[in-house]
Write an enzyme that holds these catalytic residues in place. Structure first.
Site, PDB file in Angstrom:
ATOM      1  N   SER A 666       0.649  -1.068   0.011  1.00 28.46           N
ATOM      2  CA  SER A 666      -0.050   0.008   0.003  1.00 28.46           C
ATOM      3  C   SER A 666       0.952   1.247  -0.177  1.00 28.46           C
ATOM      4  CB  SER A 666      -1.092  -0.047   1.285  1.00 28.46           C
ATOM      5  OG  SER A 666      -1.874   0.997   1.095  1.00 28.46           O
ATOM      6  N   ASP A 739      -8.971  -4.377  -6.131  1.00 25.54           N
ATOM      7  CA  ASP A 739      -8.598  -3.378  -4.947  1.00 25.54           C
ATOM      8  C   ASP A 739      -9.564  -2.396  -5.184  1.00 25.54           C
ATOM      9  OD1 ASP A 739      -7.495  -1.946  -3.086  1.00 25.54           O
ATOM     10  OD2 ASP A 739      -5.484  -2.008  -4.228  1.00 25.54           O
ATOM     11  N   HIS A 773      -7.662  -5.278  -1.619  1.00 23.93           N
ATOM     12  CA  HIS A 773      -6.143  -4.709  -1.369  1.00 23.93           C
ATOM     13  C   HIS A 773      -5.252  -5.546  -0.413  1.00 23.93           C
ATOM     14  CE1 HIS A 773      -3.710  -0.852  -0.759  1.00 23.93           C
ATOM     15  NE2 HIS A 773      -3.972  -1.146   0.564  1.00 23.93           N
TER      16      HIS A 773
END
Length: 800
Positions: A666, A739, A773
């Site tokens: 991330s 995502d 994610h």
């Protein structure tokens, strides 16, 4: 001919079809981590007599993630059962007594996913939701009869998330939301539904952040309304069902402490194509428990035009809930600044209360100088109110008397919310006469606090007694080396007997019962070691300085059998940058040297088996003191932090400076690309689920409040996509194709890969089907480890 043309077209864009690789698996020692036993979850009865251990399943299969789902208004819904998609559940429930050795395994659990397990307020029953292909059903286990049964022949609608059911205050049954339609009645799009979608500005600013899975068409609106419309219901333990009110898109419902009223909120039209459902218009009402409307509390418009800023809020009554210490009194906050924290005013919020039967006007309780963050209640003379502000990350809390709100308040804490060293801990609670948790107050002035105890020596969990009358603090207990032990909750009235979670570097976490007075400790569970193949790892907290004097730290793990005399070894760093407004806070240690060495498939630890030393969470603080904003010098601070981390390991003789890799997930992936672009410290990088072009998140990201148009230079300087030509080290990018995370759409990795390929860089892009994610399917996790293992082997271990 058309297929040849398509192939030439793809090649012209630098895209070539991959070989039929399929899912791969890493070496067995790494693959075993994916299938390692997971520590059970736990829930505890209100009378503190029972613990329900909730056994977790292994990783889901890719076929489970591939099930059809509707992506609507920020939600992902399994339309066949009116529930969130991709759910996980428990595979078994075991009850253990906290007052003896009795153990009960629920052998008659039905087939399906068990979830949302909770004891009744009187601790005589244990309810849970069962998810099957038919829907969500409500079940109950009676502890006396030791029998499990379905409560009623109904199905629950949980499409909007939130509580799937709530126990009634008297333990006689439940409140829930029921499905009112069948899945095969779902609206079907036809050619008549296809029409232009037109949106028009009004001149009012609506600086919304980047969201995914929003409504896009009138058909989406119909589908959203169909799937989220439910009926509030009262269901007793005998199975009797009473419908309350009318069908609606109900988002929340809760009973007053005395059980005589319901606070109900429902989504209204018009829907928005710019924001998710939690910003849709919302109507909040008070009902009697038979569904009769008593009073409208709030009718909020769409949140499209909430002012820009992390501490900005919607205008009108918000954060509406019940006072925990009163029979039926509402409490809420209202903005005095139009919702915009940047507005200059003495007070930014007001807090009001409104007592049943809601015939008189609401009462102003407090004016709040900054942004209201909440109130914890004890009684009519003792409560804690908290406010905060993003610009300097400040958090403050005061003790006040709800009965005399104009009386002098006692400041309890004032600190940066990033400041762990000065965190006083959380209040120990007890149940009041309504069965609701409130702050436990001793002798009218003393409270108990439980905290992680962050310090320069690492986290040292504690229990304190704080006396507001004298301002003195008495430490009742703290964790002692070589253990890291946290109090979960007290299990007797005077809080001298507590349930803890204890671990050491070599001993996996287990629940214990501790007598604080005598010091006696009794082991309560015997969970197995989750990764026995990794026993023998050496762990050390390393402290060092950045060249500007900022103190940094990280945790170094060395493979079992590491021999320093044989020279330096390859190193994998795993980090995540964070913003701060204070140098001292940025320098704080956030781990304990005595925590168990957790080797999970998720982070960098599996690569210990590959012969790497792991430097986990080397601090990468981005600091903006005073009027300076952290990101104004993001790149320089990031490189300086990484340089200091590399230097300390090289100076220790651990790291070969030519064989160091950097990895992150991330915002950590964003960090990886920046470090590869703006330094030559690393041999290779691994970037997972990252964002690389900040112009695609134009109204802010992470801790950045400025819009793209207010800070174009900052956005450009921070975006590695704008500097892709400078990346001359190999970078592996991994991303889930689904995502939904704000700012890290799959496009981010696809565009970054295209840039590197077009510029002749060395990159590999792995798109994991059906993953979001974070990655969940067993096949994906094994392949993830395989990709990382291959990349590090080729470009670090075997590289010249």
């Amino acid at each position: 001919m058309k297929y040849l043309f398509l192939s030439l077209l793809l090649i012209s864009f630098g895209i070539q079809a991959q070989s039929d690789l399929g899912y791969q698996s890493p070496p067995k020692i790494m693959a075993d981590l994916v299938d390692a036993p997971r520590r059970p979850g736990a829930t505890i009865s209100d009378d503190k007599r029972w613990v329900a251990l909730l056994h977790r399943p292994g990783a889901q299969s890719i076929s489970e993630l591939a099930q059809p789902e509707e992506k609507l208004a920020g939600l992902r819904i399994n339309s066949a059962i009116f529930a969130p998609s991709r759910s996980t559940g428990y595979t078994g429930i075991e009850l253990r007594s906290l007052q003896g050795n009795q153990k009960i395994s629920l052998a008659d659990l039905p087939q399906g996913k068990v979830m949302n397990v909770s004891f009744s307020p009187n601790s005589e029953n244990l309810a849970f939701i069962l998810e099957t292909s038919d829907g969500l059903s409500l079940w109950n286990y009676n502890l006396t009869a030791e029998k499990t049964r379905r409560v009623a022949d109904i199905y629950i609608n949980a499409a909007l998330g939130g509580s799937k059911y709530r126990w009634k205050r008297d333990s006689s049954g439940f409140y829930t939301r029921l499905t009112i339609a069948k899945a095969d009645q779902k609206p079907v799009q036809t050619h008549l539904d296809i029409k232009p979608v037109i949106q028009t500005t009004t001149g009012e600013k609506a600086a919304v952040r980047t969201y995914s899975n929003l409504l896009k068409t009138p058909h989406d609106e119909k589908l959203f309304e169909f799937l989220t419309t439910s009926q509030i219901a009262d269901i007793n333990l005998t199975g009797k069902v009473i419908l309350l009110g009318k069908p609606g898109m109900y988002r929340g419902y809760s009973a007053s402490p005395d059980g005589k009223y319901l606070l109900v909120s429902q989504i209204k039209k018009p829907f928005s194509y710019l924001v998710p459902q939690f910003r849709f218009p919302l109507l909040t009402e008070v009902w009697t428990t038979d569904g009769t409307l008593v009073q409208q509390v709030a009718d909020l418009p769409s949140g499209e035009s909430i002012p820009k800023g992390f501490d900005s809020v919607i205008k009108g009554r918000r954060s509406i809930g019940w006072r925990s210490d009163k029979a039926a009194t509402l409490v809420w906050a209202e903005a005095l600044d139009g919702g915009d924290m940047s507005t200059e005013t003495d007070y930014h919020d007001s807090v009001y209360t409104w007592a049943a039967p809601f015939k008189k006007s609401s009462r102003l309780l407090l004016n709040i100088e900054r942004r209201f963050a909440g109130i914890q209640w004890a009684n009519d003379t003792f409560a804690m109110v908290t406010d905060w502000r993003f610009s300097d990350r400040q958090l403050r809390a005061w003790k006040f008397s709800p009965a005399s709100p104009d009386a002098e308040k006692t400041l309890f804490q004032q600190r940066s919310y990033n400041d762990r060293y000065n965190d006083p801990g959380r209040f120990v609670t007890e149940q009041n006469k309504y069965g609701v948790d409130v702050i436990k107050v001793i002798d009218n002035s003393k409270v108990l606090l439980i905290g992680r105890g962050a310090s320069a020596e690492g986290n040292i969990p504690f229990m304190d007694e704080f006396d507001f009358s004298s301002g003195s603090k008495n430490r009742k207990w703290h964790s002692q080396a070589p253990y890291y032990e946290q109090i979960l909750l007290p299990i007797n009235a005077d809080a001298t007997r507590v349930l803890t979670l204890r671990e050491s570097i070599s001993e996996q976490p287990n629940f214990f019962i501790r007598d604080i007075t005598t010091g006696k400790v009794t082991q309560f569970t015997e969970f197995p070691h989750p990764s026995p193949a990794f026993i023998g790892i050496n762990k050390e907290l390393i402290k060092y300085k950045r060249k500007d004097g900022v103190d940094l730290s990280g945790t170094l793990y060395l493979p079992a059998g590491y021999d320093k005399s044989k020279g330096p070894i390859p190193v994998l760093m795993w980090a995540y940058p964070r913003e701060y407004k204070d140098n001292d806070v940025a320098s704080q240690v956030t781990e304990s040297p005595y925590e168990f060495v957790r080797v999970s498939y998720w982070g960098p630890m599996p690569h210990l088996a590959q012969g790497f030393a792991i430097f986990d969470d080397p601090k990468m603080p981005i600091i903006g003191s005073g009027d300076e904003l952290p990101n104004d010098t993001f790149r320089q601070q990031l490189v300086d932090s990484a340089e200091a981390a590399v230097k300390v390991l090289v100076d220790m003789g651990v790291a070969n400076p030519e064989k160091i890799a950097i990895a992150g997930h991330s915002y950590g992936a964003f960090m990886v690309a920046n470090l590869l672009a703006h330094s030559d410290l690393f041999k290779a990088g691994i970037a997972r689920s990252g964002a690389y072009n900040r112009s695609l998140t134009p109204f802010g990201f992470q801790g950045e409040e400025r819009s793209f148009w207010e800070g174009q230079d900052v956005y450009a300087a921070m975006s590695p996509f704008f500097h892709a030509e400078k990346i001359d080290e190999p970078m592996l990018m991994i991303h889930g194709t689904e995502d939904p995370n704000s700012g890290t759409f799959p496009m981010q990795s696809e565009r970054m890969f295209a840039a590197m390929k077009g510029l002749g860089g060395n990159s590999r892009l792995v798109m994991l089907p059906h993953e979001q994610h974070g990655y969940r399917a067993r096949e994906s996790l094994l392949h993830l480890l395989w990709e990382q293992h291959q990349w590090l082997q080729k470009y670090v271990v075997e590289a010249e």
